[in-house]
Design an enzyme around this catalytic site. Structure first.
Site, PDB file in Angstrom:
ATOM      1  N   THR A  27       0.788  -0.806   0.096  1.00 17.60           N
ATOM      2  CA  THR A  27       0.179  -0.482  -0.099  1.00 17.60           C
ATOM      3  C   THR A  27       0.920   1.261  -0.032  1.00 17.60           C
ATOM      4  O   THR A  27       1.703   1.637   0.657  1.00 17.60           O
ATOM      5  CB  THR A  27      -0.797   0.575   1.116  1.00 17.60           C
ATOM      6  OG1 THR A  27      -2.273   1.184   1.537  1.00 17.60           O
ATOM      7  CG2 THR A  27      -0.137   0.110   2.649  1.00 17.60           C
ATOM      8  N   HIS A  61       2.382 -11.751  14.125  1.00 18.03           N
ATOM      9  CA  HIS A  61       3.878 -12.267  14.830  1.00 18.03           C
ATOM     10  C   HIS A  61       3.300 -13.357  15.508  1.00 18.03           C
ATOM     11  O   HIS A  61       3.664 -14.249  15.770  1.00 18.03           O
ATOM     12  CB  HIS A  61       3.861 -10.880  16.103  1.00 18.03           C
ATOM     13  CG  HIS A  61       4.919 -10.968  16.641  1.00 18.03           C
ATOM     14  ND1 HIS A  61       6.015 -11.995  16.482  1.00 18.03           N
ATOM     15  CD2 HIS A  61       5.565 -10.667  17.944  1.00 18.03           C
ATOM     16  CE1 HIS A  61       7.095 -12.079  16.747  1.00 18.03           C
ATOM     17  NE2 HIS A  61       7.215 -10.916  17.664  1.00 18.03           N
TER      18      HIS A  61
END
Length: 361
Positions: A280, A332
Protein backbone atom coordinates in the site's frame (compact mmCIF):
# COMPACT_ATOMS: atom_id res chain seq x y z
CA UNK A 1 -38.06 -12.95 -23.17
CA UNK A 2 -34.39 -12.84 -22.16
CA UNK A 3 -33.70 -12.89 -18.43
CA UNK A 4 -31.25 -10.34 -16.97
CA UNK A 5 -29.48 -12.16 -14.13
CA UNK A 6 -27.14 -11.05 -11.36
CA UNK A 7 -23.63 -12.37 -12.20
CA UNK A 8 -21.39 -14.37 -9.88
CA UNK A 9 -19.99 -12.23 -7.08
CA UNK A 10 -17.05 -14.41 -6.09
CA UNK A 11 -16.43 -17.05 -3.45
CA UNK A 12 -17.28 -15.07 -0.31
CA UNK A 13 -20.03 -12.71 -1.54
CA UNK A 14 -23.58 -14.05 -1.45
CA UNK A 15 -25.56 -10.87 -2.05
CA UNK A 16 -25.30 -7.37 -3.47
CA UNK A 17 -27.27 -4.14 -3.76
CA UNK A 18 -28.82 -2.95 -7.01
CA UNK A 19 -27.56 0.63 -6.94
CA UNK A 20 -28.75 1.91 -10.33
CA UNK A 21 -30.77 1.06 -13.42
CA UNK A 22 -29.12 2.67 -16.45
CA UNK A 23 -31.98 1.70 -18.75
CA UNK A 24 -35.69 2.36 -18.28
CA UNK A 25 -38.61 0.12 -19.21
CA UNK A 26 -39.26 0.59 -22.93
CA UNK A 27 -35.67 1.56 -23.77
CA UNK A 28 -33.85 -0.13 -26.62
CA UNK A 29 -31.12 -2.53 -25.52
CA UNK A 30 -28.11 -3.41 -27.65
CA UNK A 31 -25.53 -6.11 -27.00
CA UNK A 32 -22.87 -4.86 -24.55
CA UNK A 33 -25.05 -1.96 -23.32
CA UNK A 34 -24.70 -1.36 -19.60
CA UNK A 35 -28.13 -2.07 -18.13
CA UNK A 36 -27.58 -1.77 -14.39
CA UNK A 37 -24.97 -1.51 -11.66
CA UNK A 38 -24.72 -3.58 -8.50
CA UNK A 39 -22.47 -3.20 -5.48
CA UNK A 40 -21.23 -6.17 -3.47
CA UNK A 41 -19.15 -6.15 -0.30
CA UNK A 42 -16.02 -5.73 -2.40
CA UNK A 43 -16.69 -4.08 -5.75
CA UNK A 44 -19.17 -2.27 -7.96
CA UNK A 45 -20.07 -4.29 -11.06
CA UNK A 46 -21.81 -3.43 -14.31
CA UNK A 47 -24.44 -5.75 -15.76
CA UNK A 48 -24.20 -5.69 -19.54
CA UNK A 49 -26.63 -6.97 -22.15
CA UNK A 50 -25.86 -10.16 -24.07
CA UNK A 51 -29.04 -9.87 -26.18
CA UNK A 52 -30.69 -7.00 -28.07
CA UNK A 53 -34.31 -5.92 -27.70
CA UNK A 54 -36.56 -3.74 -25.54
CA UNK A 55 -36.35 -3.61 -21.75
CA UNK A 56 -39.74 -5.12 -20.93
CA UNK A 57 -39.71 -5.19 -17.13
CA UNK A 58 -37.59 -4.37 -14.08
CA UNK A 59 -38.10 -7.10 -11.47
CA UNK A 60 -35.93 -5.44 -8.80
CA UNK A 61 -35.78 -1.83 -7.69
CA UNK A 62 -32.80 0.34 -6.87
CA UNK A 63 -31.47 -0.31 -3.34
CA UNK A 64 -32.93 -3.86 -3.37
CA UNK A 65 -30.73 -6.69 -2.14
CA UNK A 66 -30.09 -9.21 -4.91
CA UNK A 67 -28.34 -12.58 -5.14
CA UNK A 68 -26.18 -14.27 -7.80
CA UNK A 69 -28.38 -15.82 -10.47
CA UNK A 70 -31.44 -13.77 -9.50
CA UNK A 71 -33.51 -12.47 -12.42
CA UNK A 72 -33.80 -8.69 -12.08
CA UNK A 73 -35.26 -7.80 -15.48
CA UNK A 74 -36.62 -9.02 -18.81
CA UNK A 75 -35.66 -8.07 -22.37
CA UNK A 76 -38.14 -8.57 -25.21
CA UNK A 77 -35.87 -9.99 -27.90
CA UNK A 78 -38.66 -10.28 -30.49
CA UNK A 79 -38.14 -6.63 -31.47
CA UNK A 80 -35.53 -6.12 -34.20
CA UNK A 81 -33.71 -3.13 -32.66
CA UNK A 82 -31.18 -2.88 -35.48
CA UNK A 83 -33.92 -2.72 -38.11
CA UNK A 84 -35.86 -0.15 -36.12
CA UNK A 85 -32.82 2.12 -36.11
CA UNK A 86 -32.25 2.11 -39.89
CA UNK A 87 -34.81 4.83 -40.52
CA UNK A 88 -33.48 7.33 -37.99
CA UNK A 89 -33.04 10.74 -39.59
CA UNK A 90 -29.90 12.79 -39.26
CA UNK A 91 -31.84 15.36 -37.27
CA UNK A 92 -32.44 12.75 -34.58
CA UNK A 93 -28.84 11.57 -34.33
CA UNK A 94 -27.66 14.17 -31.75
CA UNK A 95 -30.57 13.23 -29.50
CA UNK A 96 -29.70 9.54 -29.82
CA UNK A 97 -26.08 10.29 -28.94
CA UNK A 98 -27.09 12.23 -25.85
CA UNK A 99 -29.35 9.40 -24.75
CA UNK A 100 -26.56 6.86 -25.20
CA UNK A 101 -24.28 8.82 -22.89
CA UNK A 102 -26.73 8.98 -20.06
CA UNK A 103 -28.22 5.54 -20.48
CA UNK A 104 -24.99 3.57 -20.54
CA UNK A 105 -24.37 2.87 -24.22
CA UNK A 106 -21.48 0.67 -25.24
CA UNK A 107 -19.92 3.53 -27.23
CA UNK A 108 -16.56 4.92 -26.16
CA UNK A 109 -18.12 8.17 -24.96
CA UNK A 110 -17.53 8.95 -21.30
CA UNK A 111 -20.51 7.71 -19.30
CA UNK A 112 -21.42 9.75 -16.23
CA UNK A 113 -21.35 7.64 -13.08
CA UNK A 114 -24.74 7.15 -11.40
CA UNK A 115 -25.36 8.93 -8.16
CA UNK A 116 -24.37 6.78 -5.21
CA UNK A 117 -24.79 7.26 -1.51
CA UNK A 118 -21.56 8.37 0.14
CA UNK A 119 -21.03 8.75 3.84
CA UNK A 120 -18.74 11.76 3.30
CA UNK A 121 -20.48 15.14 3.48
CA UNK A 122 -18.50 17.85 1.68
CA UNK A 123 -20.99 20.73 1.66
CA UNK A 124 -19.55 23.44 3.93
CA UNK A 125 -22.35 25.98 3.39
CA UNK A 126 -23.17 27.56 6.77
CA UNK A 127 -26.47 26.27 8.15
CA UNK A 128 -29.09 28.44 9.79
CA UNK A 129 -29.32 25.85 12.55
CA UNK A 130 -26.96 23.11 13.71
CA UNK A 131 -28.03 19.74 12.37
CA UNK A 132 -26.77 16.22 11.79
CA UNK A 133 -27.19 14.30 8.55
CA UNK A 134 -27.43 10.51 8.55
CA UNK A 135 -26.30 8.69 5.38
CA UNK A 136 -26.31 4.87 5.14
CA UNK A 137 -22.89 3.27 4.71
CA UNK A 138 -22.28 1.62 1.36
CA UNK A 139 -21.78 -2.13 1.23
CA UNK A 140 -18.14 -1.62 0.32
CA UNK A 141 -17.54 0.71 3.26
CA UNK A 142 -19.23 -1.73 5.66
CA UNK A 143 -17.11 -4.58 4.30
CA UNK A 144 -13.92 -2.54 4.69
CA UNK A 145 -14.83 -1.76 8.30
CA UNK A 146 -15.56 -5.42 9.03
CA UNK A 147 -12.34 -6.73 7.48
CA UNK A 148 -10.14 -4.17 9.21
CA UNK A 149 -11.65 -4.97 12.59
CA UNK A 150 -11.32 -8.69 11.92
CA UNK A 151 -7.63 -8.20 11.18
CA UNK A 152 -7.11 -6.36 14.47
CA UNK A 153 -9.07 -8.95 16.45
CA UNK A 154 -7.47 -12.02 14.85
CA UNK A 155 -3.82 -11.31 14.09
CA UNK A 156 -1.06 -10.38 16.52
CA UNK A 157 -0.05 -7.37 14.44
CA UNK A 158 3.31 -5.73 14.81
CA UNK A 159 5.10 -3.22 12.58
CA UNK A 160 8.79 -2.88 11.80
CA UNK A 161 10.33 0.16 10.07
CA UNK A 162 13.27 1.03 7.87
CA UNK A 163 14.18 3.71 5.34
CA UNK A 164 15.43 3.57 1.78
CA UNK A 165 17.51 5.97 -0.26
CA UNK A 166 15.51 6.44 -3.47
CA UNK A 167 18.31 8.23 -5.36
CA UNK A 168 19.52 5.11 -7.27
CA UNK A 169 16.00 4.32 -8.52
CA UNK A 170 15.33 7.95 -9.43
CA UNK A 171 18.62 8.11 -11.35
CA UNK A 172 17.83 4.90 -13.20
CA UNK A 173 14.36 6.05 -14.17
CA UNK A 174 15.75 9.34 -15.47
CA UNK A 175 18.56 7.64 -17.39
CA UNK A 176 16.58 4.81 -18.98
CA UNK A 177 12.98 6.03 -19.05
CA UNK A 178 12.97 6.87 -22.74
CA UNK A 179 14.61 3.58 -23.73
CA UNK A 180 12.32 1.55 -21.47
CA UNK A 181 9.17 3.26 -22.78
CA UNK A 182 10.25 2.80 -26.41
CA UNK A 183 10.92 -0.89 -25.89
CA UNK A 184 7.94 -1.88 -23.74
CA UNK A 185 5.32 0.79 -24.45
CA UNK A 186 4.89 1.65 -20.76
CA UNK A 187 6.70 4.00 -18.38
CA UNK A 188 9.04 2.68 -15.70
CA UNK A 189 7.39 3.63 -12.42
CA UNK A 190 8.38 3.25 -8.79
CA UNK A 191 5.95 0.47 -7.97
CA UNK A 192 7.57 -2.21 -10.14
CA UNK A 193 10.82 -1.77 -8.17
CA UNK A 194 8.96 -2.34 -4.90
CA UNK A 195 7.03 -5.32 -6.24
CA UNK A 196 10.24 -6.99 -7.49
CA UNK A 197 12.03 -6.24 -4.21
CA UNK A 198 9.19 -7.84 -2.24
CA UNK A 199 9.15 -10.82 -4.62
CA UNK A 200 12.86 -11.37 -3.92
CA UNK A 201 12.34 -11.02 -0.16
CA UNK A 202 9.35 -13.41 -0.17
CA UNK A 203 11.51 -16.02 -1.91
CA UNK A 204 14.16 -15.53 0.77
CA UNK A 205 11.64 -15.58 3.66
CA UNK A 206 8.71 -17.80 2.54
CA UNK A 207 6.90 -17.56 5.86
CA UNK A 208 6.09 -13.92 5.08
CA UNK A 209 4.30 -15.16 1.93
CA UNK A 210 2.34 -17.79 3.90
CA UNK A 211 -0.65 -17.55 6.21
CA UNK A 212 -2.32 -19.43 9.02
CA UNK A 213 -5.09 -21.83 7.96
CA UNK A 214 -6.70 -23.21 11.11
CA UNK A 215 -3.98 -25.23 12.84
CA UNK A 216 -1.80 -25.34 9.72
CA UNK A 217 0.47 -22.94 7.89
CA UNK A 218 -0.31 -22.61 4.18
CA UNK A 219 2.80 -21.90 2.09
CA UNK A 220 2.75 -20.77 -1.55
CA UNK A 221 5.26 -21.44 -4.32
CA UNK A 222 3.93 -18.36 -6.13
CA UNK A 223 3.50 -14.70 -5.21
CA UNK A 224 0.19 -12.99 -5.99
CA UNK A 225 0.70 -9.36 -5.01
CA UNK A 226 -2.18 -7.25 -3.73
CA UNK A 227 -1.78 -3.61 -4.81
CA UNK A 228 -3.94 -1.23 -2.77
CA UNK A 229 -5.89 1.24 -4.94
CA UNK A 230 -7.83 4.22 -3.63
CA UNK A 231 -11.21 4.77 -5.33
CA UNK A 232 -14.10 7.17 -4.72
CA UNK A 233 -15.89 4.36 -2.87
CA UNK A 234 -12.98 3.30 -0.66
CA UNK A 235 -9.70 1.38 -0.63
CA UNK A 236 -9.66 -1.92 -2.51
CA UNK A 237 -6.81 -4.36 -3.14
CA UNK A 238 -6.84 -5.97 -6.60
CA UNK A 239 -4.35 -8.80 -7.07
CA UNK A 240 -1.53 -8.93 -9.62
CA UNK A 241 -0.96 -12.63 -10.35
CA UNK A 242 2.36 -14.48 -10.56
CA UNK A 243 4.56 -11.47 -9.88
CA UNK A 244 7.43 -13.85 -9.21
CA UNK A 245 7.76 -14.59 -12.92
CA UNK A 246 6.76 -11.18 -14.32
CA UNK A 247 9.20 -8.63 -15.75
CA UNK A 248 9.28 -4.98 -14.69
CA UNK A 249 7.35 -4.05 -17.84
CA UNK A 250 4.69 -6.72 -17.25
CA UNK A 251 4.29 -5.54 -13.67
CA UNK A 252 3.88 -1.91 -14.76
CA UNK A 253 1.32 -2.93 -17.40
CA UNK A 254 -0.56 -5.10 -14.91
CA UNK A 255 -0.71 -2.38 -12.26
CA UNK A 256 -2.00 0.19 -14.76
CA UNK A 257 -4.69 -2.23 -15.95
CA UNK A 258 -5.85 -3.10 -12.42
CA UNK A 259 -5.88 0.53 -11.25
CA UNK A 260 -7.86 1.58 -14.31
CA UNK A 261 -10.41 -1.20 -13.81
CA UNK A 262 -10.68 -0.36 -10.11
CA UNK A 263 -11.43 3.33 -10.69
CA UNK A 264 -13.79 2.69 -13.61
CA UNK A 265 -15.75 -0.05 -11.83
CA UNK A 266 -14.51 -2.81 -14.13
CA UNK A 267 -13.02 -5.18 -11.56
CA UNK A 268 -14.35 -8.74 -11.41
CA UNK A 269 -14.58 -10.80 -8.20
CA UNK A 270 -11.59 -12.91 -9.27
CA UNK A 271 -9.46 -9.75 -9.43
CA UNK A 272 -9.73 -9.45 -5.63
CA UNK A 273 -9.29 -13.08 -4.59
CA UNK A 274 -6.26 -14.95 -3.35
CA UNK A 275 -3.43 -12.47 -2.77
CA UNK A 276 -0.45 -13.72 -0.74
CA UNK A 277 1.24 -10.38 0.10
CA UNK A 278 0.17 -6.74 -0.26
CA UNK A 279 1.67 -3.30 -0.85
CA UNK A 280 0.00 0.00 0.00
CA UNK A 281 1.32 3.43 -0.92
CA UNK A 282 0.21 6.20 1.40
CA UNK A 283 3.01 8.36 0.07
CA UNK A 284 0.94 9.49 -2.89
CA UNK A 285 -1.25 11.37 -0.39
CA UNK A 286 1.73 12.78 1.52
CA UNK A 287 1.94 10.28 4.38
CA UNK A 288 5.33 10.40 6.10
CA UNK A 289 4.82 7.26 8.20
CA UNK A 290 2.04 4.80 9.01
CA UNK A 291 1.35 1.32 10.38
CA UNK A 292 -0.64 -0.48 7.66
CA UNK A 293 -3.27 -3.03 8.67
CA UNK A 294 -3.02 -6.58 7.35
CA UNK A 295 -5.11 -7.68 4.40
CA UNK A 296 -6.29 -10.93 6.00
CA UNK A 297 -5.63 -13.81 5.78
CA UNK A 298 -2.23 -12.59 4.53
CA UNK A 299 0.57 -12.41 7.07
CA UNK A 300 2.30 -9.21 5.97
CA UNK A 301 1.84 -5.91 4.15
CA UNK A 302 4.41 -3.33 3.06
CA UNK A 303 3.64 0.36 3.46
CA UNK A 304 5.33 2.92 1.19
CA UNK A 305 5.47 6.61 2.11
CA UNK A 306 6.29 10.00 0.67
CA UNK A 307 9.80 10.71 -0.63
CA UNK A 308 11.43 13.58 1.26
CA UNK A 309 14.85 15.18 1.05
CA UNK A 310 16.50 14.44 4.40
CA UNK A 311 19.97 14.78 5.85
CA UNK A 312 21.84 11.46 5.99
CA UNK A 313 25.45 10.51 6.66
CA UNK A 314 27.48 9.03 3.77
CA UNK A 315 31.24 8.50 4.08
CA UNK A 316 31.24 10.56 7.27
CA UNK A 317 29.63 13.51 5.49
CA UNK A 318 26.12 14.91 5.91
CA UNK A 319 24.31 15.00 2.56
CA UNK A 320 20.72 15.47 1.39
CA UNK A 321 19.08 12.41 -0.12
CA UNK A 322 15.51 11.57 -1.25
CA UNK A 323 14.49 9.19 1.52
CA UNK A 324 11.38 7.08 2.03
CA UNK A 325 10.27 5.41 5.24
CA UNK A 326 9.14 1.80 4.83
CA UNK A 327 6.79 0.04 7.23
CA UNK A 328 5.95 -3.65 7.25
CA UNK A 329 3.11 -4.88 9.42
CA UNK A 330 3.09 -8.62 10.04
CA UNK A 331 1.26 -11.34 11.94
CA UNK A 332 3.54 -12.11 14.86
CA UNK A 333 1.76 -15.44 15.39
CA UNK A 334 3.53 -16.73 12.28
CA UNK A 335 6.34 -14.30 11.43
CA UNK A 336 9.08 -13.77 14.01
CA UNK A 337 10.52 -10.31 14.57
CA UNK A 338 13.89 -11.42 13.24
CA UNK A 339 12.33 -12.57 9.95
CA UNK A 340 10.33 -9.36 9.58
CA UNK A 341 13.37 -7.16 10.16
CA UNK A 342 15.52 -9.21 7.79
CA UNK A 343 12.76 -9.13 5.17
CA UNK A 344 12.65 -5.33 5.25
CA UNK A 345 16.45 -5.06 5.19
CA UNK A 346 16.43 -7.32 2.10
CA UNK A 347 13.85 -5.06 0.42
CA UNK A 348 15.98 -2.00 1.24
CA UNK A 349 19.10 -3.64 -0.22
CA UNK A 350 17.34 -4.53 -3.50
CA UNK A 351 15.84 -1.05 -3.86
CA UNK A 352 19.14 0.73 -3.27
CA UNK A 353 20.98 -1.42 -5.83
CA UNK A 354 18.90 -1.49 -9.03
CA UNK A 355 20.48 -2.64 -12.29
CA UNK A 356 19.86 -1.98 -15.96
CA UNK A 357 19.75 -5.72 -16.66
CA UNK A 358 17.06 -6.27 -14.04
CA UNK A 359 14.64 -3.90 -15.78
CA UNK A 360 15.14 -5.74 -19.06
CA UNK A 361 17.45 -3.37 -20.94
Amino acid sequence: MFEIKVPSLGESDTEATLIAWLKDVGDEIHVDDIIAEIESDKITMEITATESGILQEQLAAEEDTVEPGQVIGLIDTSVDVAAANTGVSEANEPEETTTSKTKGSSSKEVIPAPETKDETITDTTPLAEREQISVPMTRLRKRIATRLKEAQNTAAMLTTFNEVNMQPIMDMRQQYQEEFTAKFGVKLGFMSFFVKACVSACAEFPTVNAYIDGDDVLYHNYIDMGIAVSTDNGLIVPVLRDTGVKSYAEIEQGIIALASKAREGGLKPDDLQGGTFSITNGGIFGSMLSTPILNTPQSAILGMHTITQRAVVEDDEIVARPMMYLAMSYDHRLVDGKEAVQFLVHVKKILENPSKEAIGL
